[in-house]
Structure formats: structure tokens, C-alpha cells
Design a protein around this motif. Structure first.
Motif, PDB file in Angstrom:
ATOM      1  N   LYS A 196      36.186  57.203  32.689  1.00  0.00           N
ATOM      2  CA  LYS A 196      37.315  58.003  33.195  1.00  0.00           C
ATOM      3  C   LYS A 196      36.902  59.466  33.383  1.00  0.00           C
ATOM      4  O   LYS A 196      37.278  60.107  34.361  1.00  0.00           O
ATOM      5  CB  LYS A 196      38.445  57.885  32.174  1.00  0.00           C
ATOM      6  N   GLU A 197      36.122  59.965  32.410  1.00  0.00           N
ATOM      7  CA  GLU A 197      35.674  61.356  32.493  1.00  0.00           C
ATOM      8  C   GLU A 197      34.852  61.619  33.755  1.00  0.00           C
ATOM      9  O   GLU A 197      34.768  62.733  34.229  1.00  0.00           O
ATOM     10  CB  GLU A 197      34.834  61.719  31.261  1.00  0.00           C
ATOM     11  N   GLU A 198      34.239  60.558  34.271  1.00  0.00           N
ATOM     12  CA  GLU A 198      33.444  60.702  35.503  1.00  0.00           C
ATOM     13  C   GLU A 198      34.297  60.438  36.738  1.00  0.00           C
ATOM     14  O   GLU A 198      33.772  60.260  37.835  1.00  0.00           O
ATOM     15  CB  GLU A 198      32.263  59.716  35.488  1.00  0.00           C
ATOM     16  N   GLY A 199      35.605  60.313  36.546  1.00  0.00           N
ATOM     17  CA  GLY A 199      36.496  60.106  37.698  1.00  0.00           C
ATOM     18  C   GLY A 199      36.533  58.664  38.191  1.00  0.00           C
ATOM     19  O   GLY A 199      36.987  58.392  39.307  1.00  0.00           O
ATOM     20  N   ILE A 200      36.041  57.749  37.361  1.00  0.00           N
ATOM     21  CA  ILE A 200      36.014  56.331  37.761  1.00  0.00           C
ATOM     22  C   ILE A 200      37.370  55.683  37.462  1.00  0.00           C
ATOM     23  O   ILE A 200      37.985  55.959  36.431  1.00  0.00           O
ATOM     24  CB  ILE A 200      34.879  55.611  36.979  1.00  0.00           C
ATOM     25  N   THR A 201      37.846  54.825  38.362  1.00  0.00           N
ATOM     26  CA  THR A 201      39.097  54.101  38.123  1.00  0.00           C
ATOM     27  C   THR A 201      38.784  52.848  37.319  1.00  0.00           C
ATOM     28  O   THR A 201      37.863  52.098  37.655  1.00  0.00           O
ATOM     29  CB  THR A 201      39.766  53.729  39.469  1.00  0.00           C
ATOM     30  N   VAL A 202      39.552  52.623  36.255  1.00  0.00           N
ATOM     31  CA  VAL A 202      39.266  51.514  35.342  1.00  0.00           C
ATOM     32  C   VAL A 202      40.299  50.405  35.496  1.00  0.00           C
ATOM     33  O   VAL A 202      41.505  50.629  35.377  1.00  0.00           O
ATOM     34  CB  VAL A 202      39.261  52.022  33.876  1.00  0.00           C
ATOM     35  N   ILE A 203      39.778  49.190  35.757  1.00  0.00           N
ATOM     36  CA  ILE A 203      40.645  48.009  35.833  1.00  0.00           C
ATOM     37  C   ILE A 203      40.288  47.089  34.666  1.00  0.00           C
ATOM     38  O   ILE A 203      39.151  46.634  34.547  1.00  0.00           O
ATOM     39  CB  ILE A 203      40.446  47.235  37.169  1.00  0.00           C
ATOM     40  N   SER A 204      41.262  46.813  33.811  1.00  0.00           N
ATOM     41  CA  SER A 204      41.052  45.866  32.716  1.00  0.00           C
ATOM     42  C   SER A 204      41.208  44.469  33.307  1.00  0.00           C
ATOM     43  O   SER A 204      42.188  44.201  34.001  1.00  0.00           O
ATOM     44  CB  SER A 204      42.132  46.104  31.661  1.00  0.00           C
ATOM     45  N   TYR A 205      40.246  43.608  33.011  1.00  0.00           N
ATOM     46  CA  TYR A 205      40.217  42.293  33.650  1.00  0.00           C
ATOM     47  C   TYR A 205      40.445  41.197  32.609  1.00  0.00           C
ATOM     48  O   TYR A 205      39.646  41.047  31.673  1.00  0.00           O
ATOM     49  CB  TYR A 205      38.848  42.125  34.321  1.00  0.00           C
ATOM     50  N   ASP A 206      41.531  40.476  32.729  1.00  0.00           N
ATOM     51  CA  ASP A 206      41.918  39.369  31.851  1.00  0.00           C
ATOM     52  C   ASP A 206      42.231  39.792  30.415  1.00  0.00           C
ATOM     53  O   ASP A 206      43.219  39.379  29.842  1.00  0.00           O
ATOM     54  CB  ASP A 206      40.865  38.249  31.859  1.00  0.00           C
ATOM     55  N   ARG A 207      41.364  40.587  29.796  1.00  0.00           N
ATOM     56  CA  ARG A 207      41.628  41.109  28.459  1.00  0.00           C
ATOM     57  C   ARG A 207      41.949  42.597  28.574  1.00  0.00           C
ATOM     58  O   ARG A 207      41.212  43.329  29.250  1.00  0.00           O
ATOM     59  CB  ARG A 207      40.394  40.960  27.566  1.00  0.00           C
ATOM     60  N   LEU A 208      42.988  43.029  27.861  1.00  0.00           N
ATOM     61  CA  LEU A 208      43.404  44.421  27.946  1.00  0.00           C
ATOM     62  C   LEU A 208      42.571  45.307  27.018  1.00  0.00           C
ATOM     63  O   LEU A 208      42.333  44.949  25.864  1.00  0.00           O
ATOM     64  CB  LEU A 208      44.891  44.514  27.578  1.00  0.00           C
ATOM     65  N   VAL A 209      42.133  46.450  27.549  1.00  0.00           N
ATOM     66  CA  VAL A 209      41.510  47.472  26.691  1.00  0.00           C
ATOM     67  C   VAL A 209      42.667  48.212  26.021  1.00  0.00           C
ATOM     68  O   VAL A 209      43.582  48.689  26.704  1.00  0.00           O
ATOM     69  CB  VAL A 209      40.647  48.463  27.510  1.00  0.00           C
ATOM     70  N   THR A 210      42.645  48.276  24.695  1.00  0.00           N
ATOM     71  CA  THR A 210      43.811  48.785  23.972  1.00  0.00           C
ATOM     72  C   THR A 210      43.588  50.187  23.399  1.00  0.00           C
ATOM     73  O   THR A 210      42.448  50.667  23.308  1.00  0.00           O
ATOM     74  CB  THR A 210      44.169  47.832  22.808  1.00  0.00           C
TER      75      THR A 210
END
Ligand code: BGC
Length: 390
Positions: free
Chosen positions: A131-145
Motif C-alpha cells: 500500500k505504501e508503494e501505491g499498490i492496490t490490494v485485492i484479498s483473494y478468497d481469504r481475507l487479510v485481517t
């Protein structure tokens, strides 16, 4: 004098030419190192990385479970015609490896990260770095909590998975006091809670009315009158009956449970197994116990080996989660982001820190009767991958 000048001129041009050629070589040499100098290792799969940069990075939890190998295959099929460059890395059940993978992808210049975390909470640090590098994050099947660094979530309806498993056990229970063996996924995986929550929604009333009697969890027994469990309460049950998503652990737990069980907890039994890998391991143990007359066992993922078990009558059902849809949804989202469009979502999930906008896919129950219709006729598998299919 003129001859000397001519000679010096030729020498000068030759030296310049050598310097120029050497310069070019060293430059293209370092360029090559930049292009391929990532820790690709054996778990790396690259697609279209010839221009050096990668647009979409995909991180999957492990190659050791057919479920995730299936996702990889479906991603590869979906990427064949993609104009965007992608790279798929596996974390081999290690949060440290996962972090390293994310760092590798960041250094390759990705704009979108699609990640199925090994451990939902531990993955927070990795996605925050992205995120700090401006990247968009998609959690796939399992959620990052427990982080605000997740932009989107693509998932199956995991509560519905558990409900389908529970409902199958209810529909196939005969009489009353049917011993009910509970097994769950890893506590580090948010899905394990959602699956159990769904199963409990359906099973709890049938425990309360005496259809089932809990066979292997004193924690579940202590909570059997509560229709809705808190996360902490579920955590206590999971702590007792978790398989950690590991078939070996599932097998050992089933053996220990059956060794401890008296006659009243044998005969015809119901088994809540969280996924196909653990279901096969648990089924093998129950099938060879002299005190077990018959068993009904659940699963999920429609793994090839479990479909064969279902055809052979060794596993009762599986919950089919069509990975093609999940891949399509996550890639669709990634492409929208890369094209500067807002991805479409259908709801949201609380990850303990924020409400993550989500796109959710439905699931299908598969048993012996509909293997052909749901898995073969739909083109998901080939009939030739199984024996005993008409
Ligand atoms: C997935 C399941 C899988 C399990 C073990 C869960 O998060 O949703 O499909 O069987 O992890 O890998």
C-alpha cells in the motif's frame, strides 16, 4: 606526417567504437539482471514478463493443496490472452515466504496485488508495505485481517459453504442422538470461522433438539445452547477441533477421537469436515474403525481426489466453489483498476479494522447424483479424470 595523422585517426575511431560497444553490452547486461534478477525459485510462474515490469502480482498460500494448484491453473488459463503482465508466487504455508514474495513483486513494479494470505493477520504487514508503494490490494478468497491496507475482497459465500455442509448432515441424519464429530480449518484463516459459523447456524438447533450429540468437543458441548457464537467462543471450539487445514493433523485427530469414544459415540455418525483434503483423511480413519457402521462426511473444493471418493461412496458431498469465477472476478477488478475504472462490488466484509468492499460468488453442493451435471457437463473437469462415471 599525413600517414601518421591517418593512423591516429583510425586508432581513435577504433578505440571509440570499442568503448561504445562495451558500454552497450554492460548496459544491456544490467538490464537483463534487472529483468530476471528476482527470486523466482521453483514456485514462481511468470506470464508475459518480457518487458521487464509486472502489472499484477498474485500470491497464493501453498502448492501442497490441490485447491490452490487449481487456482493457479485457472489464473494461467485466464491470463493467456491478457495484455497485462502478471506473476504468480506461492508462499508454501509460511508468512515469512509470503512477505518475501510481496517484496519481490513490489520490486517488479506491480500496480495491483492479488493475495490469498497464509495467515490473515500476519499478512497485514505485507499488504501495508504494498500500500505504501501505491499498490492496490485485492484479498483473494481469504481475507487479510486487522489492517486498513486492503482495498477489495473477492470471495465465495463462506458462511453459505458452512451452512451447506451443516444442512447436508441434518438432511442425512437418521433418528436421534447421532454422534456428531466436528472438525474445522486453521484458526489463522478467517474463512475457518465463517465456515464454522455457517455450519453452527444449521447444526445448533439440531443439537438442541437431540438429533445430534456432540462427540469430540467439550467446548462445543458447553456452548450447545447458544445459537450465535462470538468469535472468541468459536475460537475455543476451533482450538480443540482444528485440522490446521492439514490432512495429517486431521487424521491424527480423528484417530485420537475414535480411540477415546465409547460405544454410544460410534455406529452411524455424522462428520463435519471443513474441506476435501481433511475430509478424505478423516473418512479413511472412520472407514477402518470397527465400531463405525456408517458415516456421512462433508467437504469443500471439489478436488479431483474427492470427486473420486464421492463416486466411490467414501465421501458424501463437497461444496463446489467454481474457481473460474473467482479468477475472473479478481482479474476483472485488477484490469478495472489498471484502466482507471472503479471496480464493481456487491457488499462488504469487516476485517476487524475496516469494511472491505467485496464481490461474492455463490457455491454449489455436489454429491454422487450431480457430479456429472455440475462438474463434467459444465466443463470444469473431464469425465476421463475419473473412474466409474457413466
Ligand atoms: C479456502 C478453502 C481451502 C482452505 C484450505 C480456505 O481458506 O477457502 O477452499 O480448502 O482454505 O486451504
Amino acid at each position: 606526417m599525413r600517414e601518421k595523422f591517418k593512423f591516429i585517426s583510425i586508432l581513435f575511431i577504433a578505440i571509440m567504437a570499442i568503448i561504445f560497444i562495451t558500454g552497450c553490452n554492460s548496459e544491456s547486461g544490467s538490464g537483463t539482471a534487472d529483468d530476471t534478477g528476482t527470486d523466482s525459485g521453483t514456485e514462481t510462474e511468470s506470464e508475459n514478463t518480457d518487458d521487464g515490469g509486472v502489472s499484477i502480482g498474485i500470491v497464493l498460500p501453498t502448492k501442497d493443496e490441490p485447491r490452490w494448484v487449481q487456482d493457479e491453473a485457472r489464473f494461467k488459463a485466464a491470463l493467456e490472452d491478457s495484455e497485462y503482465t502478471t506473476e504468480i508466487l506461492f508462499s508454501q504455508g509460511s508468512s515469512a515466504k509470503e512477505k518475501e514474495n510481496v517484496e519481490t513483486l513490489i520490486s517488479q513494479g506491480i500496480d495491483v496485488l492479488i493475495i490469498a494470505p497464509h495467515d490473515g493477520a500476519a499478512a497485514g504487514a505485507s499488504v501495508e508495505a504494498a500500500k505504501e508503494e501505491g499498490i492496490t490490494v485485492i484479498s483473494y478468497d481469504r481475507l487479510v485481517t486487522d489492517t486498513d491496507a486492503v482495498d477489495y475482497y473477492v470471495t465465495f459465500d463462506s458462511v453459505a459453504v458452512g451452512e451447506a455442509q451443516g444442512q447436508y448432515l441434518v438432511d442425512n441424519a437418521e433418528g436421534s442422538n447421532v454422534p456428531l464429530y466436528l472438525y474445522t480449518g486453521a484458526s489463522s484463516d478467517n474463512n475457518a470461522f465463517l465456515f464454522f459459523e455457517g455450519a453452527w447456524n444449521v447444526l445448533q438447533p439440531k443439537i438442541a433438539d437431540g438429533t445430534f450429540v456432540i462427540a469430540n468437543s467439550s467446548e462445543a458441548e458447553a456452548l450447545k445452547d447458544k445459537a450465535e457464537l462470538t468469535r472468541d467462543e468459536m475460537g475455543k471450539i476451533l482450538g480443540q477441533v482444528t485440522t490446521n487445514w492439514d490432512p495429517n493433523e486431521a487424521k491424527n485427530k480423528a484417530q485420537t477421537n475414535l480411540t477415546a469414544a465409547g460405544e454410544d459415540l460410534k455406529g452411524n455418525v455424522a462428520i463435519l469436515a471443513p474441506n476435501d483434503g481433511t475430509a478424505r483423511a478423516i473418512a479413511d480413519v472412520f472407514a477402518t474403525d470397527g465400531g463405525i457402521t456408517d458415516y456421512v462426511v462433508t467437504g469443500q473444493d471439489a478436488e479431483i481426489a474427492s470427486i473420486q471418493y464421492i463416486i466411490d461412496g467414501k465421501q458424501s458431498m463437497t461444496v463446489f466453489k467454481d474457481v473460474r469465477t473467482l479468477v475472473e472476478d479478481s482479474m476483472g477488478m485488477a484490469v478495472d483498476i489498471l484502466d482507471g475504472n472503479e471496480p464493481e462490488t456487491t457488499g462488504s466484509y469487516d476485517n476487524g479494522n475496516i469494511e472491505v468492499p467485496a464481490k461474492q460468488t455463490e457455491v454449489i453442493v455436489v454429491e454422487q447424483d450431480n457430479v456429472q451435471a455440475e462438474l463434467i457437463d459444465s466443463g470444469y473437469y473431464e469425465a476421463s479424470e475419473f473412474t466409474g462415471l457413466e
